[in-house]
Write an enzyme that holds these catalytic residues in place. Structure first.
Site, PDB file in Angstrom:
ATOM      1  N   TYR A   1      83.904  55.578  14.519  1.00  0.00           N
ATOM      2  CA  TYR A   1      82.821  54.994  13.727  1.00  0.00           C
ATOM      3  C   TYR A   1      82.290  56.076  12.801  1.00  0.00           C
ATOM      4  CZ  TYR A   1      78.420  53.032  12.204  1.00  0.00           C
ATOM      5  OH  TYR A   1      77.400  52.583  11.409  1.00  0.00           O
TER       6      TYR A   1
ATOM      7  N   GLU B   1      79.571  52.322   5.302  1.00  0.00           N
ATOM      8  CA  GLU B   1      80.052  52.373   6.691  1.00  0.00           C
ATOM      9  C   GLU B   1      81.556  52.134   6.781  1.00  0.00           C
ATOM     10  OE1 GLU B   1      78.024  50.206  10.275  1.00  0.00           O
ATOM     11  OE2 GLU B   1      79.717  48.965   9.653  1.00  0.00           O
TER      12      GLU B   1
END
Ligand code: GDP
Ligand code: MN
Length: 379
Positions: free
Chosen positions: A101, A189
């Site tokens: 992530y 992101e």
């Protein structure tokens, strides 16, 4: 404004972040054609502006172009969290070794951007954040200095990334920082950022949010807005330059000035009511704008009463009153309306509204109390 995955990844790629080869398609036939061009295994991904597409069945692997067509048909017929899928991204499939992530976002409390990373990336990141927060690394970025390479390296170490990938990771991090900074994003992101079985680091998914207030200097990004998924009231509000946010209560609010709007909402709550919206008509609003605001408020079937709280400075109360009357002619509202007008031309404004059977109030507290009572009666 949210960007779709395919839009976000195209931007990432311009900043040197590796992404899979692929293209967006609006029909299953088109998806098949893209799959043929790519050859081999592909992944078909619903393009909707919500997270958790994978878990909802909106991300599927296909072994060949025929299966790609089948799966695209299926996914294009889906609704994910209430949003119909209108496009799919067809990407070359990756063989995944690890999912990381990685994001850069605003940390409002710290008043700085923050870089967030975890070795436990993928579809369960929210769960990791809730149950295993130590697995999430956060490093603030000085807005004046920008992201420094050593900070990106520290993050690579902190998530136990093998040394062989540090260079790639730093390149991705520096690239994403440039994306975040240059597009005025509030979020950039990558989840997952994968290491493939053939040892490549690739951004498999992408998500971006752009600050609406900065869009005026990014016409190219503003054009990417997908209005399909915006509430019609929000599209209408944007057209008239109104700041509008729909909420869950039953008291419609029309106020000039963001601070005054927030105060009005607080006072409504203080008297036991719930606002149906935040709406700032802005300084110097003319009757057209006010009429548009009223239409927007009154088309919400949940609204049981409306509170107007206008402080006339640059905005003239008589203009606002005319706007209200114009809109009443058009919309023929059936709900009670409470109005508090003070400031420039307030007398004239009140005189105009007297004919319209509105409940008038002297103070904000009085107005809020009356609108809460009116809404309760309307239930
Ligand atoms: P999200 O669920 O909306 O975040 O959609 P993602 O694009 O992140 O995809 C969800 C999950 O699908 C990823 O975390 C991967 O595990 C898996 N996935 C996506 N693309 C591929 C791919 O090319 N190959 C493989 N094996 N899995 C993939
Ligand atoms: Mn994802």
């Amino acid at each position: 404004m949210k960007l779709h995955e395919y839009q976000s990844k195209t931007i990432f790629s311009k900043y040197g972040i590796p992404i899979p080869k692929g293209r967006v398609a609006a029909t299953a036939q088109e998806a098949k054609q893209v799959a043929e061009e790519l050859g081999g295994r592909v992944v078909i991904k619903a393009q909707v502006l919500v997270g958790g597409r994978g878990k909802a069945g909106g991300v599927k692997l296909a072994k060949d172009a025929d299966e790609a067509e089948q799966l695209a048909t299926q996914i294009l017929g889906m609704e994910i969290k209430g949003l119909p899928v209108r496009k799919v991204l067809v990407d070359e499939a990756s063989a995944i070794d690890q999912e990381i992530y990685f994001s850069i976002t605003d940390d409002r409390a710290a008043r700085k951007p923050v870089m967030i990373a975890s070795a436990a990336g993928g579809v369960d990141i929210e769960e990791v954040a809730a149950t295993d927060p130590d697995k999430i690394i956060k490093v603030h970025i000085d807005p004046l200095l920008g992201l420094r390479e050593y900070q990106a390296r520290d993050v690579a170490v902190a998530i136990d990334l093998p040394r062989d990938y540090w260079k790639d990771f730093i390149k991705v991090a520096m690239g994403l920082w440039e994306v975040y900074k240059n597009t005025d994003a509030s979020l950039a992101e990558i989840n997952p950022l994968v290491i493939t079985k053939d040892k490549q680091m690739v951004a498999l998914d992408g998500k971006m949010m752009i600050d609406d207030n900065a869009l005026f200097r990014h016409p190219d990004l503003a054009e990417m807005r997908d209005t399909d998924e915006d509430a019609p009231a929000e599209i209408e509000a944007r057209k008239y330059g109104l700041s509008f946010i729909k909420l869950d209560g039953d008291i419609g609010c029309m106020v000039n000035g963001a601070g005054l709007a927030m105060t009005s909402m607080d006072v409504i709550k203080l008297f036991g009511g719930e606002p149906a919206n935040f709406l700032d008509v802005g300084g110097g609003a003319d009757s057209k704008k006010v009429a548009a605001a009223m239409r927007i408020i009154l088309t919400d079937p949940r609204v049981k009463a409306v509170l107007f709280n206008i402080f006339g400075g640059i905005t003239r109360c008589d203009e606002v009153a005319r706007g209200i009357l114009t809109a009443m002619d058009e919309v023929k509202p059936k709900v009670p309306m409470v109005v508090r007008l003070v400031g420039t031309n307030a007398e004239e404004g009140r005189r105009l509204l007297e004919k319209a059977n509105m409940i008038t109030a002297e103070t904000l507290a009085d107005a809020a109390k009356k609108s809460v009572e009116a809404a309760k009666k309307g239930k």
